[in-house]
Design a protein around this motif. Structure first.
Motif, PDB file in Angstrom:
ATOM      1  N   ILE A   1       0.794  -1.250   0.054  1.00 32.18           N
ATOM      2  CA  ILE A   1       0.106   0.150   0.089  1.00 32.18           C
ATOM      3  C   ILE A   1       0.951   1.217   0.084  1.00 32.18           C
ATOM      4  N   ILE A   2       1.965   1.409   0.833  1.00 30.81           N
ATOM      5  CA  ILE A   2       2.833   2.465   0.662  1.00 30.81           C
ATOM      6  C   ILE A   2       3.593   2.697  -0.491  1.00 30.81           C
ATOM      7  N   ALA A   3       3.804   1.461  -1.045  1.00 28.18           N
ATOM      8  CA  ALA A   3       4.514   1.673  -2.354  1.00 28.18           C
ATOM      9  C   ALA A   3       3.568   2.359  -3.387  1.00 28.18           C
ATOM     10  N   LEU A   4       2.291   1.911  -3.191  1.00 26.81           N
ATOM     11  CA  LEU A   4       1.301   2.408  -4.500  1.00 26.81           C
ATOM     12  C   LEU A   4       1.051   3.681  -3.814  1.00 26.81           C
ATOM     13  N   VAL A   5       1.087   4.124  -2.684  1.00 24.08           N
ATOM     14  CA  VAL A   5       0.823   5.541  -2.357  1.00 24.08           C
ATOM     15  C   VAL A   5       2.012   6.485  -3.009  1.00 24.08           C
ATOM     16  N   ILE A   6       3.094   6.021  -2.839  1.00 25.80           N
ATOM     17  CA  ILE A   6       4.338   6.614  -3.381  1.00 25.80           C
ATOM     18  C   ILE A   6       4.170   6.687  -4.906  1.00 25.80           C
ATOM     19  N   ALA A   7       4.071   5.727  -5.370  1.00 29.39           N
ATOM     20  CA  ALA A   7       4.329   5.192  -6.688  1.00 29.39           C
ATOM     21  C   ALA A   7       3.261   6.157  -7.781  1.00 29.39           C
TER      22      ALA A   7
ATOM     23  N   SER B   1       5.331  12.411 -13.248  1.00 27.21           N
ATOM     24  CA  SER B   1       6.557  12.598 -14.456  1.00 27.21           C
ATOM     25  C   SER B   1       5.883  12.216 -15.719  1.00 27.21           C
ATOM     26  N   ALA B   2       4.698  11.526 -15.951  1.00 25.07           N
ATOM     27  CA  ALA B   2       4.405  11.130 -17.238  1.00 25.07           C
ATOM     28  C   ALA B   2       3.692  12.474 -17.670  1.00 25.07           C
ATOM     29  N   VAL B   3       2.815  13.077 -16.813  1.00 28.93           N
ATOM     30  CA  VAL B   3       2.241  14.358 -17.452  1.00 28.93           C
ATOM     31  C   VAL B   3       2.973  15.499 -17.655  1.00 28.93           C
TER      32      VAL B   3
ATOM     33  N   GLN C   1       6.289  14.937 -18.757  1.00 29.85           N
ATOM     34  CA  GLN C   1       7.459  14.226 -19.527  1.00 29.85           C
ATOM     35  C   GLN C   1       8.504  15.084 -19.783  1.00 29.85           C
ATOM     36  N   TYR C   2       9.590  14.610 -19.556  1.00 29.17           N
ATOM     37  CA  TYR C   2      10.918  15.370 -19.699  1.00 29.17           C
ATOM     38  C   TYR C   2      11.027  16.799 -19.065  1.00 29.17           C
ATOM     39  N   SER C   3      10.245  17.090 -18.095  1.00 30.25           N
ATOM     40  CA  SER C   3      10.511  18.163 -17.558  1.00 30.25           C
ATOM     41  C   SER C   3      11.611  18.104 -16.116  1.00 30.25           C
ATOM     42  N   LYS C   4      11.719  19.102 -15.291  1.00 29.34           N
ATOM     43  CA  LYS C   4      12.590  19.049 -14.214  1.00 29.34           C
ATOM     44  C   LYS C   4      11.901  17.756 -13.215  1.00 29.34           C
ATOM     45  N   THR C   5      10.685  17.863 -13.064  1.00 28.38           N
ATOM     46  CA  THR C   5      10.009  17.018 -12.231  1.00 28.38           C
ATOM     47  C   THR C   5      10.295  15.767 -12.631  1.00 28.38           C
ATOM     48  N   ASP C   6      10.100  15.392 -13.965  1.00 30.02           N
ATOM     49  CA  ASP C   6      10.217  14.195 -14.398  1.00 30.02           C
ATOM     50  C   ASP C   6      11.828  13.569 -14.149  1.00 30.02           C
ATOM     51  N   PHE C   7      12.631  14.407 -14.397  1.00 35.54           N
ATOM     52  CA  PHE C   7      14.001  14.289 -14.077  1.00 35.54           C
ATOM     53  C   PHE C   7      14.176  13.766 -12.528  1.00 35.54           C
ATOM     54  N   PHE C   8      13.781  14.564 -11.714  1.00 36.01           N
ATOM     55  CA  PHE C   8      14.125  14.195 -10.200  1.00 36.01           C
ATOM     56  C   PHE C   8      13.343  13.197  -9.828  1.00 36.01           C
ATOM     57  N   VAL C   9      12.143  12.727 -10.555  1.00 37.16           N
ATOM     58  CA  VAL C   9      11.334  11.683  -9.985  1.00 37.16           C
ATOM     59  C   VAL C   9      12.110  10.323 -10.551  1.00 37.16           C
ATOM     60  N   THR C  10      12.504  10.289 -11.652  1.00 37.74           N
ATOM     61  CA  THR C  10      13.491   9.511 -12.123  1.00 37.74           C
ATOM     62  C   THR C  10      14.589   8.995 -11.353  1.00 37.74           C
TER      63      THR C  10
ATOM     64  N   ILE D   1       7.167   3.093  -9.883  1.00 42.27           N
ATOM     65  CA  ILE D   1       7.041   4.579 -10.610  1.00 42.27           C
ATOM     66  C   ILE D   1       7.416   4.326 -11.993  1.00 42.27           C
ATOM     67  N   ARG D   2       8.502   3.736 -12.222  1.00 46.74           N
ATOM     68  CA  ARG D   2       8.999   3.658 -13.660  1.00 46.74           C
ATOM     69  C   ARG D   2       7.883   3.243 -14.679  1.00 46.74           C
ATOM     70  N   PHE D   3       7.251   2.059 -14.173  1.00 43.93           N
ATOM     71  CA  PHE D   3       6.028   1.552 -14.893  1.00 43.93           C
ATOM     72  C   PHE D   3       4.883   2.160 -15.244  1.00 43.93           C
ATOM     73  N   ILE D   4       4.575   2.899 -14.026  1.00 47.10           N
ATOM     74  CA  ILE D   4       3.326   3.648 -14.031  1.00 47.10           C
ATOM     75  C   ILE D   4       3.618   4.886 -15.076  1.00 47.10           C
ATOM     76  N   ARG D   5       4.689   5.394 -15.110  1.00 48.08           N
ATOM     77  CA  ARG D   5       5.288   6.549 -15.896  1.00 48.08           C
ATOM     78  C   ARG D   5       4.930   5.989 -17.361  1.00 48.08           C
ATOM     79  N   SER D   6       5.699   4.899 -17.654  1.00 43.93           N
ATOM     80  CA  SER D   6       5.528   4.467 -19.180  1.00 43.93           C
ATOM     81  C   SER D   6       4.056   3.896 -19.576  1.00 43.93           C
ATOM     82  N   SER D   7       3.409   3.382 -18.588  1.00 46.73           N
ATOM     83  CA  SER D   7       2.262   2.841 -19.013  1.00 46.73           C
ATOM     84  C   SER D   7       1.302   4.067 -19.124  1.00 46.73           C
TER      85      SER D   7
END
Lengths: 320, 322
Positions: A111-117, A124-126, A128-137, A203-209
């Protein structure tokens, strides 16, 4: 759908059998046999080798390997997992006591993982390629790179020892009656440690999905209808992008189990992980074998469940 | 540092918007042409160029180089031996003589830290080498022959993958007895399935390609097809997976050594240096004992993961994290 589930079940059976064979052979490799573990050496010395041989025969240890495997499998299927070398208790009873604490820990971590991810992945998907995206990555990379035991020790050191905010061991305060709040308090740090390392691949997966779904036509349609971007993202895109996450959670289960062993040991959590480790240190083979088997079967079932849920959640998928 | 990354990122996003499909199709044709009769366009230089543009990967490479130099230069860089116990100075805080203090038997933590790096980094590489040998062999057989052989190998992969790695490694190590050699062996024997799956998938598509069919039609033997034509063209994802594999092997070794099931003392490893911190008093009163090795594990693993990410982008632009 019914046929699909049935076919998946049938495919799992040979895999399940292979798992039991592998485990059985593995334990066969172990030095010594149950006799040396169960019979007092002093007694064996007094009674002589003939007596030991009789005992072996009575236990069926003189039978050839395939026969012993057959007997073991029959007993295992009937729920008889043998007795612990350590305290002669039935293994199923020992495991039964440990199952719930581990499930609590793993569920809380998930649950904690989902709440974070979920929010981070979407963000980071919305953008994409912004500073936020970079830091999340980068954050996701850091989360997979810190060893979970170091994170656990750091958490205990800073939050437990230095600041005294959270308890550092066990499932409840000794002597006090079991209380919900107290249990949650004890759960907080171990579950967060596990959840943090679990969140990274999510996180990586939800981003690409999410990126994939955002490029779909129906998202464009939703935008064209004049819906607010927030509604488009949350109501139309997020729901669909979470479907494959079910699979990732199931596929990550073996990793979660591994992490749970280490975290349970550090936090003296009375779950399956500490049971396994104690069994390994004492060479308590019946317990080692049974825990491995139960967890392997659980993982197999979880994968099956994930496949089925995937099909239920996504009606676009048609299995022939 | 951020700027560089952003410019690169912007390029990517424009490319993405302008119909990635078209780009892909063209690229595929070009790759096909390259793989065929036409000569290669110095792939190595272009890979390095693309890798260099990946800021994080470059940082990772530098960090890893520093860590490797520190570890393998340990005999020169550490003035004390890692195993000499100095009973006159037990559990000392960092000082000018002992830069990172001493442990409970008076051993120099700084020296142990450097020597431990050798062990931890080599374990990571050795494990991946073993799993590459097994994984590539089985993957090549599976993908090249297909059919029944493929199905059996894949079921076997399913079985290995349905065991939680940590649990089965712990079990095997308890059977074999904990030692550096057994640790590497057991981890290597269990980490190959992802490699097998990757190579099999690559081979299944490669063996239908025109250039492979062409080679086959002029009478190339199976071994030659695999080693000369198929394997080199399937290496990109394998190299990436192997890099990430080194990172996760280092993490796993650290975890197992921490539990006392991996590298055995007195041989130092970053993982077993943290074992002492399981006692709350040690954790609280001697932070120099467990914080530095923990940070080094995280740094090394992070650096290797960054390198892996850079390699993924550099080796095959089509594999870019979608």
């Amino acid at each position: 759908m019914g046929r699909y589930i049935l076919r998946r079940l049938v495919i799992s059976i040979p895999v399940l059998l292979l798992i039991t064979i592998t485990l059985f052979l593995l334990i066969e490799l172990a030095p010594g046999d149950p006799i040396s573990a169960m019979i007092d050496p002093d007694q064996a010395a007094v009674m002589g080798p003939d007596w030991v041989e009789t005992q072996r025969r009575q236990l069926g240890l003189d039978q050839p390997l395939p026969v012993r495997y057959g007997v073991w499998l029959r007993e295992t299927v009937q729920g008889n997992l043998g007795f612990s070398y350590l305290d002669r208790q039935p293994v199923s009873k020992k495991m039964g006591e440990r199952l719930l604490p581990t499930l609590y820990l793993m569920a809380a971590a998930q649950i904690i993982a989902l709440v974070i991810a979920v929010p981070l992945g979407v963000l980071s998907a919305v953008r994409q390629y912004s500073k936020t995206d970079f830091f999340v990555t980068v954050l996701a990379f850091i989360a997979v790179s810190i060893p979970n035991f170091f994170l656990a020790l750091g958490g205990i050191y800073i939050l437990g020892v230095q600041m005294g905010l959270v308890p550092t061991a066990g499932m409840g305060t000794m002597g006090s009656p079991a209380a919900m709040l107290d249990a949650l308090h004890h759960l907080l740090l171990p579950a967060s440690v596990l959840g943090f390392s679990l969140a990274a691949p999510l996180i990586r997966f939800i981003r690409s999905s999410m990126l994939e779904v955002l490029s779909q036509d129906y998202v464009q349609v939703a935008r064209a209808k004049g819906l607010a971007e927030r509604a488009v993202v949350i109501r139309h895109a997020l729901r669909n992008s979470l479907i494959p996450v079910v699979t990732v959670i199931a596929l990550n289960l073996p990793n979660l189990v591994g992490g749970t062993v280490i975290v349970e040991v550090i936090f003296a959590w009375p779950g399956m992980g500490t049971l396994v480790l104690n069994a390994v240190r004492a060479l308590d083979y019946p317990v080692i074998m049974a825990t491995n088997l139960v967890i392997a079967v659980a993982i197999l079932l979880a994968n099956l469940l994930a496949d089925v849920m995937y099909a239920v959640l996504d009606p676009r998928i048609r299995y022939s | 540092m951020k700027n560089v990354n952003e410019t690169e990122s912007n390029d990517q996003s424009t490319a993405n918007q302008q119909g990635q499909v078209k780009v892909d199709a063209v690229e595929r044709q070009v790759t096909l042409a390259n793989q065929g009769a036409i000569g290669e366009v110095k792939p190595r230089t272009s890979v390095w160029k693309r890798f260099r543009r990946h800021t994080l990967a470059l940082i990772g490479l530098i960090t890893l180089t520093i860590l490797a130099v520190l570890s393998f230069g340990a005999p020169i860089l550490a003035q004390n031996s890692p195993n000499t116990t100095d009973l006159m100075s037990i559990s000392q805080a960092p000082s000018s003589e002992y830069w990172l203090g001493t442990d409970a038997t008076g051993r120099d933590v700084y020296a142990r830290l450097l020597y431990a790096g050798r062990v931890s980094l080599s374990v990571g590489v050795a494990v991946v080498v073993i799993s590459l040998v097994i994984g590539l062999t089985l993957g090549a057989i599976s993908g090249y022959f297909g059919g029944f052989v493929d199905a059996s190998i894949m079921r076997f992969v399913d079985v290995v993958l349905s065991f939680p790695a940590v649990l089965i490694i712990i079990t095997l190590i308890s059977l074999l007895g904990p030692s550096l050699f057994n640790l590497i062996l057991v981890m290597g024997l269990l980490n190959w399935p992802p490699i097998t799956r990757l190579l099999r998938a690559e081979f299944l598509s490669l063996r239908e390609r025109d250039y492979v069919l062409a080679a086959r039609s002029i009478g190339a033997s199976g071994t030659r097809l695999v080693t000369r034509h198929m394997l080199p063209n399937a290496m990109a994802p394998i190299i990436v997976a192997a890099t990430f594999g080194v990172a996760s092997a280092i993490l796993l070794e650290a975890g197992l050594s921490f539990l006392g099931l991996g590298v055995q003392v007195p041989t130092p490893s970053w993982g077993n240096m943290l074992t002492a911190a399981q006692s709350l008093t040690v954790m609280d009163s001697m932070p120099w004992l467990w914080i530095p090795p923990g940070i080094l594990i995280a740094l090394a693993v992070l650096a290797i993961n960054f390198i892996g990410d850079g390699l993924r982008d550099a080796l095959d632009p089509r594999m870019r994290s979608r």
